[in-house]
Write a protein that holds these residues in place. Structure first.
Motif, PDB file in Angstrom:
ATOM      1  N   ALA A  54       1.744   8.200 -12.772  1.00 53.66           N
ATOM      2  CA  ALA A  54       3.054   8.734 -12.393  1.00 53.66           C
ATOM      3  C   ALA A  54       3.520   8.143 -11.064  1.00 53.66           C
ATOM      4  O   ALA A  54       4.714   7.841 -10.888  1.00 53.66           O
ATOM      5  N   LEU A  55       2.592   7.970 -10.123  1.00 54.41           N
ATOM      6  CA  LEU A  55       2.938   7.367  -8.835  1.00 54.41           C
ATOM      7  C   LEU A  55       3.491   5.960  -9.024  1.00 54.41           C
ATOM      8  O   LEU A  55       4.543   5.612  -8.469  1.00 54.41           O
ATOM      9  N   PHE A  56       2.794   5.148  -9.808  1.00 58.06           N
ATOM     10  CA  PHE A  56       3.241   3.769 -10.025  1.00 58.06           C
ATOM     11  C   PHE A  56       4.602   3.747 -10.717  1.00 58.06           C
ATOM     12  O   PHE A  56       5.449   2.902 -10.416  1.00 58.06           O
ATOM     13  N   ALA A  57       4.823   4.673 -11.640  1.00 55.71           N
ATOM     14  CA  ALA A  57       6.120   4.740 -12.326  1.00 55.71           C
ATOM     15  C   ALA A  57       7.235   5.080 -11.341  1.00 55.71           C
ATOM     16  O   ALA A  57       8.326   4.497 -11.393  1.00 55.71           O
ATOM     17  N   ASN A  58       6.966   6.000 -10.424  1.00 56.95           N
ATOM     18  CA  ASN A  58       7.981   6.385  -9.439  1.00 56.95           C
ATOM     19  C   ASN A  58       8.300   5.256  -8.468  1.00 56.95           C
ATOM     20  O   ASN A  58       9.393   5.224  -7.888  1.00 56.95           O
ATOM     21  N   LEU A  59       7.353   4.332  -8.298  1.00 58.37           N
ATOM     22  CA  LEU A  59       7.549   3.230  -7.365  1.00 58.37           C
ATOM     23  C   LEU A  59       8.166   1.996  -8.031  1.00 58.37           C
ATOM     24  O   LEU A  59       8.399   0.984  -7.365  1.00 58.37           O
ATOM     25  N   ALA A  60       8.440   2.075  -9.322  1.00 57.40           N
ATOM     26  CA  ALA A  60       8.862   0.888 -10.068  1.00 57.40           C
ATOM     27  C   ALA A  60      10.353   0.592  -9.981  1.00 57.40           C
ATOM     28  O   ALA A  60      10.794  -0.437 -10.500  1.00 57.40           O
ATOM     29  N   GLY A  61      11.127   1.477  -9.367  1.00 60.57           N
ATOM     30  CA  GLY A  61      12.559   1.198  -9.246  1.00 60.57           C
ATOM     31  C   GLY A  61      13.409   2.387  -9.623  1.00 60.57           C
ATOM     32  O   GLY A  61      12.921   3.505  -9.819  1.00 60.57           O
ATOM     33  N   ALA A  62      14.711   2.146  -9.737  1.00 59.23           N
ATOM     34  CA  ALA A  62      15.681   3.211  -9.992  1.00 59.23           C
ATOM     35  C   ALA A  62      15.377   3.934 -11.299  1.00 59.23           C
ATOM     36  O   ALA A  62      15.097   3.310 -12.324  1.00 59.23           O
ATOM     37  N   SER A  63      15.452   5.254 -11.258  1.00 58.18           N
ATOM     38  CA  SER A  63      15.129   6.055 -12.444  1.00 58.18           C
ATOM     39  C   SER A  63      16.127   5.856 -13.583  1.00 58.18           C
ATOM     40  O   SER A  63      15.858   6.240 -14.726  1.00 58.18           O
ATOM     41  N   SER A  64      17.279   5.263 -13.285  1.00 60.20           N
ATOM     42  CA  SER A  64      18.272   5.013 -14.333  1.00 60.20           C
ATOM     43  C   SER A  64      17.877   3.858 -15.241  1.00 60.20           C
ATOM     44  O   SER A  64      18.441   3.687 -16.333  1.00 60.20           O
TER      45      SER A  64
ATOM     46  N   PHE B  50       0.862  -1.176   0.000  1.00 68.09           N
ATOM     47  CA  PHE B  50       0.000   0.000   0.000  1.00 68.09           C
ATOM     48  C   PHE B  50       0.900   1.228   0.000  1.00 68.09           C
ATOM     49  O   PHE B  50       1.782   1.366   0.851  1.00 68.09           O
ATOM     50  N   ALA B  51       0.683   2.121  -0.967  1.00 67.08           N
ATOM     51  CA  ALA B  51       1.509   3.323  -1.079  1.00 67.08           C
ATOM     52  C   ALA B  51       0.681   4.548  -0.722  1.00 67.08           C
ATOM     53  O   ALA B  51      -0.458   4.690  -1.165  1.00 67.08           O
ATOM     54  N   PRO B  52       1.232   5.456   0.106  1.00 59.80           N
ATOM     55  CA  PRO B  52       0.499   6.677   0.447  1.00 59.80           C
ATOM     56  C   PRO B  52       0.336   7.576  -0.769  1.00 59.80           C
ATOM     57  O   PRO B  52       1.236   7.690  -1.605  1.00 59.80           O
ATOM     58  N   ALA B  53      -0.838   8.216  -0.869  1.00 64.04           N
ATOM     59  CA  ALA B  53      -1.132   9.106  -1.989  1.00 64.04           C
ATOM     60  C   ALA B  53      -2.322   9.981  -1.616  1.00 64.04           C
ATOM     61  O   ALA B  53      -3.073   9.659  -0.690  1.00 64.04           O
ATOM     62  N   PRO B  54      -2.506  11.108  -2.280  1.00 65.69           N
ATOM     63  CA  PRO B  54      -3.669  11.951  -2.013  1.00 65.69           C
ATOM     64  C   PRO B  54      -4.969  11.163  -2.147  1.00 65.69           C
ATOM     65  O   PRO B  54      -5.146  10.411  -3.105  1.00 65.69           O
ATOM     66  N   GLY B  55      -5.849  11.326  -1.191  1.00 58.89           N
ATOM     67  CA  GLY B  55      -7.121  10.614  -1.237  1.00 58.89           C
ATOM     68  C   GLY B  55      -7.095   9.261  -0.570  1.00 58.89           C
ATOM     69  O   GLY B  55      -8.142   8.625  -0.420  1.00 58.89           O
ATOM     70  N   GLY B  56      -5.925   8.799  -0.165  1.00 61.46           N
ATOM     71  CA  GLY B  56      -5.830   7.502   0.495  1.00 61.46           C
ATOM     72  C   GLY B  56      -4.827   6.596  -0.177  1.00 61.46           C
ATOM     73  O   GLY B  56      -4.311   6.875  -1.255  1.00 61.46           O
ATOM     74  N   GLN B  57      -4.531   5.483   0.449  1.00 60.70           N
ATOM     75  CA  GLN B  57      -3.488   4.578  -0.033  1.00 60.70           C
ATOM     76  C   GLN B  57      -3.888   3.889  -1.346  1.00 60.70           C
ATOM     77  O   GLN B  57      -5.058   3.596  -1.590  1.00 60.70           O
ATOM     78  N   ARG B  58      -2.869   3.640  -2.155  1.00 58.77           N
ATOM     79  CA  ARG B  58      -3.071   2.886  -3.392  1.00 58.77           C
ATOM     80  C   ARG B  58      -2.496   1.484  -3.194  1.00 58.77           C
ATOM     81  O   ARG B  58      -1.379   1.326  -2.696  1.00 58.77           O
ATOM     82  N   PHE B  59      -3.245   0.501  -3.632  1.00 59.01           N
ATOM     83  CA  PHE B  59      -2.771  -0.880  -3.558  1.00 59.01           C
ATOM     84  C   PHE B  59      -2.045  -1.222  -4.839  1.00 59.01           C
ATOM     85  O   PHE B  59      -2.477  -0.871  -5.947  1.00 59.01           O
ATOM     86  N   LEU B  60      -0.921  -1.918  -4.694  1.00 59.84           N
ATOM     87  CA  LEU B  60      -0.187  -2.367  -5.874  1.00 59.84           C
ATOM     88  C   LEU B  60       0.492  -3.695  -5.586  1.00 59.84           C
ATOM     89  O   LEU B  60       0.738  -4.058  -4.434  1.00 59.84           O
ATOM     90  N   MET B  61       0.763  -4.409  -6.648  1.00 58.86           N
ATOM     91  CA  MET B  61       1.536  -5.640  -6.586  1.00 58.86           C
ATOM     92  C   MET B  61       2.872  -5.398  -7.258  1.00 58.86           C
ATOM     93  O   MET B  61       2.935  -4.872  -8.374  1.00 58.86           O
ATOM     94  N   ARG B  62       3.942  -5.780  -6.557  1.00 57.06           N
ATOM     95  CA  ARG B  62       5.289  -5.709  -7.120  1.00 57.06           C
ATOM     96  C   ARG B  62       5.716  -7.102  -7.575  1.00 57.06           C
ATOM     97  O   ARG B  62       5.544  -8.081  -6.845  1.00 57.06           O
ATOM     98  N   PHE B  63       6.298  -7.165  -8.731  1.00 59.49           N
ATOM     99  CA  PHE B  63       6.909  -8.391  -9.248  1.00 59.49           C
ATOM    100  C   PHE B  63       8.353  -8.022  -9.577  1.00 59.49           C
ATOM    101  O   PHE B  63       8.596  -7.130 -10.401  1.00 59.49           O
TER     102      PHE B  63
END
Length: 277
Positions: free
Chosen positions: A92-102, A9-22
């Motif tokens: 954009a949130l999910f993209a920022n959580l996907a790993g190193a920007s490099s 669960f990632a914090p975000a405006p309006g409440g947490q977003r659920f995501l699955m990481r692989f």
């Protein structure tokens, strides 16, 4: 290569977003992949297929994020309170959580997810590539189809009712939400959806287009026309693929296209230059 899958669960405006990481296990990731879900019931029909793509990509060395937008799935909020801008911000949130920007970043969007991806790019997100699977190219057309579903559902319950898409649009114009297939469609979301178009410009330099269908051997005329427009305006490097299979996002039973995950992976590698494992 093995991979690990974990909920978050990632914090975000309006409440947490659920995501699955692989994520690949025991080795550095070679790229980032964000899978973008379609709209309403299509998302429920597509989860199995998207999870299949996520597992395949993670096993090949990609960090993958599959998230629920605000008001959908297991994320916070109600569908009827979410706005189009909320969902674009979630991309954009999910993209920022996907790993190193490099690492190379690919947005892989199914159906209406392509409209969100395009809007996120226009808002400043810069993926290495965008892959669209049977993209919805017109938000106006998508809204009309959704309203037709609502009209048909109400008529099935009351055959004497005089309900059509015009009636539902009038209710939305009057500031009233309408419930369609269990989803409360707000006037704000309807207006924003109606103005959305999938028309990647020069900010998308590498574009993949995958078309799945029972008779898909070559791209449909509609897809060919859209790609011609994109080429004229942006000159993006374009990769295309077609697969025979069910329109899994709208079938009555949950279905999948077995070859779609590997087709997506091959397209990621072609567009980004990330070599196969």
């Amino acid at each position: 290569m093995t991979f690990v899958c974990s909920p978050e669960f990632a914090p975000a405006p309006g409440g947490q977003r659920f995501l699955m990481r692989f994520e690949p296990h025991g080795v550095p990731a070679r790229g980032r992949l964000v899978l973008l879900q379609p709209f309403a019931e299509e998302a429920n029909k597509s989860r199995r297929q998207l999870a299949d793509i996520a597992r395949t990509a993670a096993a090949a060395g990609w960090n993958v994020v599959l998230g629920d937008y605000l008001g959908t799935g297991d994320s916070a909020g109600d569908f009827g309170d979410a706005t189009w801008r909320d969902w674009v911000d979630d991309v954009a949130l999910f993209a920022n959580l996907a790993g190193a920007s490099s690492l190379p970043l690919v947005l892989c969007a199914l159906r209406l997810g392509a409209l969100l991806a395009d809007e996120a790019v226009r808002g400043g997100l810069r993926p290495t590539a965008l892959v669209a699977i049977n993209p919805v190219v017109s938000g106006k057309q998508a809204l009309t189809q959704f309203l037709r579903l609502g009209a048909a559902s109400e008529l099935a319950q009351d055959t004497t009712a005089r309900i059509d898409t015009r009636f539902l649009r009038q209710r939305l114009s009057a500031g009233e939400s309408v419930e369609i297939a269990g989803y409360a469609l707000s006037p704000a979301l309807a207006n924003e959806l109606e103005s959305a178009e999938f028309a990647p410009n020069s900010m998308v330099s590498r574009l993949g287009w995958i078309e799945v269908g029972p008779d898909a051997e070559v791209l449909s005329p509609a897809a060919a026309r859209q790609l011609a427009k994109i080429h004229e305006t942006g000159g993006a490097q374009v990769a295309t693929a077609t697969l025979k299979g069910p329109a899994f996002w709208q079938t009555q039973e949950i279905e999948r296209v077995p070859d779609l995950a590997q087709t997506c992976l091959a397209m990621l590698q072609e567009l980004t230059g990330v070599p196969a494992q």
